[in-house]
Design an enzyme around this catalytic site. Sequence first.
Site, mmCIF file in Angstrom:
data_model
loop_
_atom_site.group_PDB
_atom_site.id
_atom_site.type_symbol
_atom_site.label_atom_id
_atom_site.label_comp_id
_atom_site.label_asym_id
_atom_site.label_seq_id
_atom_site.Cartn_x
_atom_site.Cartn_y
_atom_site.Cartn_z
ATOM 1 N N HIS A 137 -0.607 -1.220 -4.752
ATOM 2 C CA HIS A 137 0.008 -0.292 -5.711
ATOM 3 C C HIS A 137 1.494 -0.610 -5.828
ATOM 4 O O HIS A 137 2.168 -0.783 -4.801
ATOM 5 C CB HIS A 137 -0.191 1.152 -5.238
ATOM 6 C CG HIS A 137 0.356 2.167 -6.192
ATOM 7 N ND1 HIS A 137 -0.270 2.458 -7.395
ATOM 8 C CD2 HIS A 137 1.471 2.943 -6.160
ATOM 9 C CE1 HIS A 137 0.443 3.367 -8.031
ATOM 10 N NE2 HIS A 137 1.487 3.679 -7.295
ATOM 11 N N GLN A 185 6.713 -9.315 -4.426
ATOM 12 C CA GLN A 185 6.430 -8.801 -3.084
ATOM 13 C C GLN A 185 4.959 -8.437 -2.919
ATOM 14 O O GLN A 185 4.398 -8.571 -1.826
ATOM 15 C CB GLN A 185 7.329 -7.596 -2.781
ATOM 16 C CG GLN A 185 8.810 -7.918 -2.771
ATOM 17 C CD GLN A 185 9.147 -9.066 -1.840
ATOM 18 O OE1 GLN A 185 8.693 -9.112 -0.695
ATOM 19 N NE2 GLN A 185 9.956 -10.006 -2.323
#
Length: 202
Positions: free
Chosen positions: A111, A175
């Site tokens: 997420h 990331q």
Amino acid sequence: MTLNIAVLVSGRGSNLQSIIDNIENGYIPDAAIKVVVSDKGDAYALERANDQGIDAVFIDPSAFGGKKGYEEEVLRTLEKYDTQLVLLAGYMRIIGKDVIEAYKNRMMNIHPALLPSFMGLHAQKQAFDYGVKVAGCTVHFVDEGMDTGPIILQRCVPVLEGDTEDTLADRILEQEHKIYPEAVKLFAEDRLKVDGRIVSIL
């Protein structure tokens, strides 16, 4: 013994590609993506799977007369490939109870926010509009809530002067491509222990 992975997708599949690359380069040991399943027939992630020789399966939700029938077909597909770990990679459907129970603490999601902040859709925009100084991403196990399962890994991304929603989203995605393979590696090495909401790394 090889860990059999299934990946559920709806879109372009950049996180899928990151997992594929990290299995191929040996970072994720003793693991193989056996099938990629999409609820969208035109998802580019299916092309990525085909390019890698991975079985790519489109399951049309409209063909089953409702969510229950669709998810029964998803479960049958996962079982057919002897799936041990399910990864959600841009899968835009809320997972139903039967699938979650079948893969409790064996289903992960990525997420693009630091949960529990900014759950749901457009998380990067939510964070940007709120004016946070630090954003990021989260890998978590999936439960019956939306982005509410036990947190495995998180990575912070600073919000820079002059950022836009798009530039922030791009840096968060960089990331994501690092921590999702890391979480899969930890699972493959049997180094994750779940106790209620707490995930410990052994």
